[in-house]
Design a protein around this motif. Structure first.
Motif, PDB file in Angstrom:
ATOM      1  N   VAL A 176       0.809  -1.235   0.132  1.00 19.61           N
ATOM      2  CA  VAL A 176      -0.119  -0.076   0.028  1.00 19.61           C
ATOM      3  C   VAL A 176       0.894   1.299   0.143  1.00 19.61           C
ATOM      4  N   ALA A 177       2.009   1.126   0.647  1.00 15.09           N
ATOM      5  CA  ALA A 177       2.774   2.353   0.605  1.00 15.09           C
ATOM      6  C   ALA A 177       3.678   2.495  -0.819  1.00 15.09           C
ATOM      7  N   GLY A 178       3.438   1.536  -1.481  1.00 13.24           N
ATOM      8  CA  GLY A 178       4.267   1.674  -2.813  1.00 13.24           C
ATOM      9  C   GLY A 178       5.439   1.161  -2.877  1.00 13.24           C
ATOM     10  N   CYS A 235       7.272   0.606  -6.607  1.00 13.87           N
ATOM     11  CA  CYS A 235       8.347   1.358  -6.994  1.00 13.87           C
ATOM     12  C   CYS A 235       9.538   0.759  -6.927  1.00 13.87           C
ATOM     13  N   HIS A 236       9.839  -0.265  -6.136  1.00  8.70           N
ATOM     14  CA  HIS A 236      11.255  -0.808  -6.272  1.00  8.70           C
ATOM     15  C   HIS A 236      11.347  -2.161  -6.847  1.00  8.70           C
ATOM     16  N   THR A 237      10.427  -2.567  -7.659  1.00 12.34           N
ATOM     17  CA  THR A 237      10.372  -3.747  -8.390  1.00 12.34           C
ATOM     18  C   THR A 237      10.122  -3.624  -9.704  1.00 12.34           C
ATOM     19  N   ILE A 285      15.771   5.974 -11.192  1.00 12.15           N
ATOM     20  CA  ILE A 285      15.707   4.570 -11.505  1.00 12.15           C
ATOM     21  C   ILE A 285      15.905   4.129  -9.906  1.00 12.15           C
ATOM     22  N   SER A 286      14.731   3.128  -9.781  1.00 14.27           N
ATOM     23  CA  SER A 286      14.701   2.924  -7.961  1.00 14.27           C
ATOM     24  C   SER A 286      15.754   2.156  -7.801  1.00 14.27           C
ATOM     25  N   PRO A 287      16.377   2.175  -6.464  1.00 16.19           N
ATOM     26  CA  PRO A 287      17.630   1.402  -6.018  1.00 16.19           C
ATOM     27  C   PRO A 287      17.016   0.005  -5.766  1.00 16.19           C
ATOM     28  N   ASN A 288      18.006  -1.046  -5.387  1.00 17.64           N
ATOM     29  CA  ASN A 288      17.715  -2.306  -4.793  1.00 17.64           C
ATOM     30  C   ASN A 288      17.374  -2.162  -3.356  1.00 17.64           C
ATOM     31  N   ASN A 332      22.890  -4.577   5.007  1.00 17.47           N
ATOM     32  CA  ASN A 332      23.645  -4.212   6.375  1.00 17.47           C
ATOM     33  C   ASN A 332      23.135  -2.955   7.029  1.00 17.47           C
ATOM     34  N   TRP A 333      21.854  -2.418   6.640  1.00 23.20           N
ATOM     35  CA  TRP A 333      21.275  -1.509   7.440  1.00 23.20           C
ATOM     36  C   TRP A 333      20.473  -1.946   8.642  1.00 23.20           C
ATOM     37  N   SER A 334      20.671  -1.188   9.666  1.00 24.61           N
ATOM     38  CA  SER A 334      19.956  -1.355  11.359  1.00 24.61           C
ATOM     39  C   SER A 334      18.401  -0.814  11.077  1.00 24.61           C
ATOM     40  N   LYS A 352      23.368  11.890   3.550  1.00 27.07           N
ATOM     41  CA  LYS A 352      23.202  12.646   2.287  1.00 27.07           C
ATOM     42  C   LYS A 352      21.594  12.506   1.944  1.00 27.07           C
ATOM     43  N   PRO A 353      21.072  13.477   1.274  1.00 28.58           N
ATOM     44  CA  PRO A 353      19.881  13.587   0.967  1.00 28.58           C
ATOM     45  C   PRO A 353      19.427  12.837  -0.244  1.00 28.58           C
ATOM     46  N   TYR A 354      18.040  12.278  -0.074  1.00 23.50           N
ATOM     47  CA  TYR A 354      17.526  11.468  -1.073  1.00 23.50           C
ATOM     48  C   TYR A 354      16.547  12.387  -2.032  1.00 23.50           C
ATOM     49  N   TYR A 355      16.401  12.159  -3.213  1.00 20.19           N
ATOM     50  CA  TYR A 355      15.495  12.938  -4.241  1.00 20.19           C
ATOM     51  C   TYR A 355      14.208  12.699  -3.637  1.00 20.19           C
ATOM     52  N   PRO A 356      13.366  13.716  -3.834  1.00 18.06           N
ATOM     53  CA  PRO A 356      11.992  13.300  -3.394  1.00 18.06           C
ATOM     54  C   PRO A 356      11.065  12.599  -4.185  1.00 18.06           C
ATOM     55  N   ALA A 357      11.468  11.951  -5.323  1.00 20.28           N
ATOM     56  CA  ALA A 357      10.984  11.132  -6.122  1.00 20.28           C
ATOM     57  C   ALA A 357      10.791   9.675  -5.165  1.00 20.28           C
ATOM     58  N   PHE A 358      11.482   9.879  -4.113  1.00 21.81           N
ATOM     59  CA  PHE A 358      11.249   8.724  -3.123  1.00 21.81           C
ATOM     60  C   PHE A 358      10.386   9.435  -2.261  1.00 21.81           C
ATOM     61  N   PRO A 359       8.825   9.090  -2.108  1.00 20.84           N
ATOM     62  CA  PRO A 359       8.123  10.099  -1.296  1.00 20.84           C
ATOM     63  C   PRO A 359       8.233  10.089   0.366  1.00 20.84           C
ATOM     64  N   TRP A 406       5.969  12.059   2.642  1.00 18.61           N
ATOM     65  CA  TRP A 406       4.692  11.482   3.358  1.00 18.61           C
ATOM     66  C   TRP A 406       4.829  10.420   4.395  1.00 18.61           C
ATOM     67  N   TYR A 407       5.811   9.818   4.174  1.00 12.82           N
ATOM     68  CA  TYR A 407       6.081   8.605   5.083  1.00 12.82           C
ATOM     69  C   TYR A 407       6.504   9.357   6.770  1.00 12.82           C
ATOM     70  N   ALA A 408       6.854  10.641   6.527  1.00 13.36           N
ATOM     71  CA  ALA A 408       7.333  11.360   7.641  1.00 13.36           C
ATOM     72  C   ALA A 408       6.555  11.029   9.155  1.00 13.36           C
ATOM     73  N   ASN A 462      22.266   4.049 -12.247  1.00 17.03           N
ATOM     74  CA  ASN A 462      22.449   5.299 -12.122  1.00 17.03           C
ATOM     75  C   ASN A 462      21.022   6.337 -12.507  1.00 17.03           C
ATOM     76  N   HIS A 463      20.664   7.281 -11.807  1.00 18.65           N
ATOM     77  CA  HIS A 463      19.587   8.058 -12.370  1.00 18.65           C
ATOM     78  C   HIS A 463      19.874   8.649 -13.732  1.00 18.65           C
ATOM     79  N   ASN A 464      19.144   9.024 -14.637  1.00 16.26           N
ATOM     80  CA  ASN A 464      19.363   9.810 -15.818  1.00 16.26           C
ATOM     81  C   ASN A 464      18.728  11.146 -15.849  1.00 16.26           C
TER      82      ASN A 464
HETATM   83  C1  HEC Z   1       7.502   6.641  -6.304  1.00 15.14           C
HETATM   84  C2  HEC Z   1       8.590   5.753  -6.142  1.00 15.14           C
HETATM   85  C3  HEC Z   1       9.059   5.379  -4.696  1.00 15.14           C
HETATM   86  C4  HEC Z   1       8.116   4.829  -3.769  1.00 15.14           C
HETATM   87  C5  HEC Z   1       6.698   4.721  -3.658  1.00 15.14           C
HETATM   88  C6  HEC Z   1       8.981   4.318  -2.774  1.00 15.14           C
HETATM   89  N1  HEC Z   1      10.336   4.552  -3.180  1.00 15.14           N
HETATM   90 FE1  HEC Z   1      11.928   4.080  -1.972  1.00 15.14          FE
HETATM   91  N2  HEC Z   1      13.050   4.983  -3.430  1.00 15.14           N
HETATM   92  C7  HEC Z   1      12.738   5.730  -4.769  1.00 15.14           C
HETATM   93  C8  HEC Z   1      13.955   6.239  -5.409  1.00 15.14           C
HETATM   94  C9  HEC Z   1      13.658   6.895  -6.681  1.00 15.14           C
HETATM   95  C10 HEC Z   1      14.835   6.076  -4.626  1.00 15.14           C
HETATM   96  C11 HEC Z   1      16.289   6.773  -4.768  1.00 15.14           C
HETATM   97  C12 HEC Z   1      16.342   8.184  -4.266  1.00 15.14           C
HETATM   98  C13 HEC Z   1      17.659   8.827  -4.436  1.00 15.14           C
HETATM   99  O1  HEC Z   1      18.648   8.428  -5.268  1.00 15.14           O
HETATM  100  O2  HEC Z   1      18.048   9.972  -3.902  1.00 15.14           O
HETATM  101  C14 HEC Z   1      14.285   5.421  -3.324  1.00 15.14           C
HETATM  102  C15 HEC Z   1      15.276   5.313  -2.138  1.00 15.14           C
HETATM  103  C16 HEC Z   1      15.112   4.337  -1.126  1.00 15.14           C
HETATM  104  C17 HEC Z   1      16.001   3.880  -0.233  1.00 15.14           C
HETATM  105  C18 HEC Z   1      17.504   4.143  -0.038  1.00 15.14           C
HETATM  106  C19 HEC Z   1      18.276   3.039  -0.569  1.00 15.14           C
HETATM  107  C20 HEC Z   1      19.638   3.250  -0.856  1.00 15.14           C
HETATM  108  O3  HEC Z   1      20.258   2.551  -1.309  1.00 15.14           O
HETATM  109  O4  HEC Z   1      20.002   4.335  -0.089  1.00 15.14           O
HETATM  110  C21 HEC Z   1      15.321   2.886   0.675  1.00 15.14           C
HETATM  111  C22 HEC Z   1      15.726   2.475   1.909  1.00 15.14           C
HETATM  112  C23 HEC Z   1      13.872   3.014   0.120  1.00 15.14           C
HETATM  113  N3  HEC Z   1      13.587   3.720  -0.824  1.00 15.14           N
HETATM  114  C24 HEC Z   1      12.830   2.454   0.734  1.00 15.14           C
HETATM  115  C25 HEC Z   1      11.430   2.477   0.506  1.00 15.14           C
HETATM  116  C26 HEC Z   1      10.411   2.042   1.310  1.00 15.14           C
HETATM  117  C27 HEC Z   1      10.440   1.336   2.439  1.00 15.14           C
HETATM  118  C28 HEC Z   1       9.120   2.295   0.713  1.00 15.14           C
HETATM  119  C29 HEC Z   1       7.797   2.343   1.035  1.00 15.14           C
HETATM  120  C30 HEC Z   1       7.491   2.626   2.590  1.00 15.14           C
HETATM  121  C31 HEC Z   1       9.662   3.477  -0.383  1.00 15.14           C
HETATM  122  N4  HEC Z   1      10.987   3.342  -0.506  1.00 15.14           N
HETATM  123  C32 HEC Z   1       8.841   3.754  -1.551  1.00 15.14           C
HETATM  124  C33 HEC Z   1      11.385   5.519  -5.245  1.00 15.14           C
HETATM  125  C34 HEC Z   1      10.292   5.267  -4.361  1.00 15.14           C
END
Ligand code: HEC
Ligand code: HEC
Length: 289
Positions: A43-45, A49-51, A72-75, A86-88, A105-112, A115-117, A143-145
């Motif tokens: 439900v949280a996506g 988004c990661h598959t 491009i979403s990471p593994n 190896n994350w806690s 280091k900050p993540y891009y807000p493409a990772f929402p 909302w999860y705050a 890598n993201h493009n």
């Molecule tokens: C809309 C797409 C999207 C959704 C939904 C999403 N993510 Fe992501 N996530 C991303 C992207 C894109 C990144 C990479 C951001 C960056 O490179 O700054 C990321 C990064 C991450 C990372 C960091 C990985 C690393 O190697 O540093 C974690 C952990 C993560 N997501 C877990 C989750 C979890 C858990 C959820 C659900 C609660 C979730 N994500 C939902 C797109 C998404």
């Protein structure tokens, strides 16, 4: 001798039975915990988004096309080398709620993450346990493009600052008195991440406004409909059961099938929710302004 051995055998069998029962209870308990974690991850996506390949759950590689370029979403499987093996739990919660990696280091807000705050830590840990219950996927991150200057990660500090000043996100952060439907819509399922209007630099002023989004580029064809309870522009004329049915099947009250991103949100997300949760979502959507 013989009766003693018999007794011993009996006791062994009894002990084994007790052990078996304890083990089954534990297994059922474990399975239902993972089941909860699974539903939350869907439900949280996180799953959607990661598959990119269903045989490699959480292995990443899913493309998110935006006007800034392609993310491009990471593994995020438990693989130690390519994923987050190896994350806690603390590092995981920090990434999900604050958008900062273990080195801050900050993540891009493409990772929402915004909302999860205000997601409950206990729910995030359920997701963590579910991901860790699955196999490690050995797939390297791509890598993201992104276009210049968005490809410079440090420019995100500017975005974070602007977002803090211009949006109401601070106010909703760490809100704990959510009703169930409101929690699912405004936090876990982050409906506003697509349905709330964008302003400059894709900052959303009012995170949970849900009045829809104009197209940002013809090429992406990315307008998103109004799902506020407005009768003419939104979904104010839908009934609770219309919304529940839609979030289970993707079929709108007029019989049309939903398209684009929303079909994936339903297919990999909302259809896994219980009828009760879906009703709570519908009630919340129809009552908010
Ligand atoms: C809309 C797409 C999207 C959704 C939904 C999403 N993510 Fe992501 N996530 C991303 C992207 C894109 C990144 C990479 C951001 C960056 O490179 O700054 C990321 C990064 C991450 C990372 C960091 C990985 C690393 O190697 O540093 C974690 C952990 C993560 N997501 C877990 C989750 C979890 C858990 C959820 C659900 C609660 C979730 N994500 C939902 C797109 C998404
Ligand atoms: C990844 C972006 C995204 C997310 C997240 C998202 N939606 Fe959507 N939604 C869309 C798009 C795009 C459409 C338009 C699809 C179409 O035209 O068929 C849509 C359509 C809809 C519609 C149909 C509206 C109409 O008038 O036809 C409803 C209802 C809806 N979404 C509700 C929700 C709810 C509730 C949530 C949160 C649980 C949600 N959406 C999360 C992108 C999203």
């Amino acid at each position: 001798m013989a009766p003693v051995i018999k007794n011993l055998e009996k006791r062994k069998i009894k002990n084994l039975l007790v052990l078996f029962i304890i083990f089954s209870l534990f297994a059922i308990n474990e399975a239902s915990c993972n089941e909860n974690g699974k539903i939350l991850a869907y439900v949280a996506g996180c799953y959607g988004c990661h598959t990119s390949n269903p045989e490699e759950p959480f292995g990443g590689g899913y493309e998110i096309k935006t006007k800034y370029g392609i993310f491009i979403s990471p593994n995020i499987s438990k693989d130690e080398k390519n994923g987050i093996g190896n994350w806690s739990k603390e590092q995981f919660i920090k990434a999900i709620k604050t958008g900062l990696n273990p080195d801050d280091k900050p993540y891009y807000p493409a990772f929402p993450y915004n909302w999860y705050a205000d997601m409950k830590d206990s729910d995030i840990i359920k997701i963590y346990n579910y991901i860790y219950s699955l196999p490690a996927i050995k797939k390297k991150d791509a890598n993201h493009n992104l276009k210049f200057p968005y490809n410079i990660r440090n420019s995100l500090w500017f975005w974070r600052f602007a977002n803090k000043i211009l949006s109401n996100q601070n106010k909703i952060q760490n809100k704990t008195d959510y009703k169930r439907g409101q929690y699912l819509v405004n936090s876990v399922a982050h409906c506003g991440a697509c349905h709330s209007p964008l302003t400059f630099f894709s900052i959303i002023k009012d995170y949970n406004n849900l009045s829809g989004r104009q197209e940002t580029s013809k090429y992406l064809n990315d307008s998103v409909p109004n799902i506020s309870n407005d009768i003419t522009d939104g979904i104010g004329s839908w009934t609770i059961s219309d919304i529940v049915f839609f979030l289970q099947t993707g079929i709108k009250p007029n019989g049309d099938f939903v398209e684009e991103d929303m079909s994936s949100i339903i297919e990999h997300g909302t259809k896994f929710l219980t009828e009760n949760d879906l009703e709570e979502i519908a009630k919340y959507l129809l009552e908010i302004k």
